[in-house]
Design a protein around this motif. Structure first.
Motif, short mmCIF file in Angstrom:
data_model
loop_
_atom_site.label_atom_id
_atom_site.label_comp_id
_atom_site.label_asym_id
_atom_site.label_seq_id
_atom_site.Cartn_x
_atom_site.Cartn_y
_atom_site.Cartn_z
N SER A 129 0.83 -1.21 0.00
CA SER A 129 0.00 0.00 0.00
C SER A 129 0.87 1.26 0.00
O SER A 129 0.61 2.21 -0.76
N SER A 187 2.42 1.78 -3.39
CA SER A 187 1.45 2.33 -4.34
C SER A 187 1.27 3.84 -4.14
O SER A 187 1.18 4.59 -5.11
N GLN A 188 1.24 4.26 -2.89
CA GLN A 188 1.10 5.69 -2.60
C GLN A 188 2.33 6.46 -3.08
O GLN A 188 2.21 7.56 -3.65
#
Length: 79
Positions: free
Chosen positions: A46, A49-50
């Motif tokens: 996550s 991805s950010q």
């Protein structure tokens, strides 16, 4: 003699039971660690991805700024 054999068998059974309990406890700890690693991997994915999204946004902003500066300099030369 039979009583001694029964006592020996009982001791062996208790030892086996103790070993099975220890193995089960170890398996529980390993399972807990696997769950934790899976959770951490999800968080890492996550975050990656950010970061990728932020980098793409920064790249676009950089391209826009470069284009704006080039246009400004061209307009300045033409004036």
């Amino acid at each position: 003699m039979i009583a001694a054999a029964i006592e020996e068998q009982g001791a062996a059974t208790q030892e086996s039971t103790r070993n099975v309990r220890q193995a089960a406890s170890g398996t529980d700890r390993v399972t807990g660690n696997i769950v934790e690693v899976k959770r951490a991997a999800g968080e890492t994915g996550s975050a990656a991805s950010q970061i990728l999204g932020a980098a793409q946004g920064l790249s676009q902003t950089s391209n826009d700024l470069s284009h704006a500066v080039a246009t400004f300099l061209a307009d300045l030369k033409a004036a």
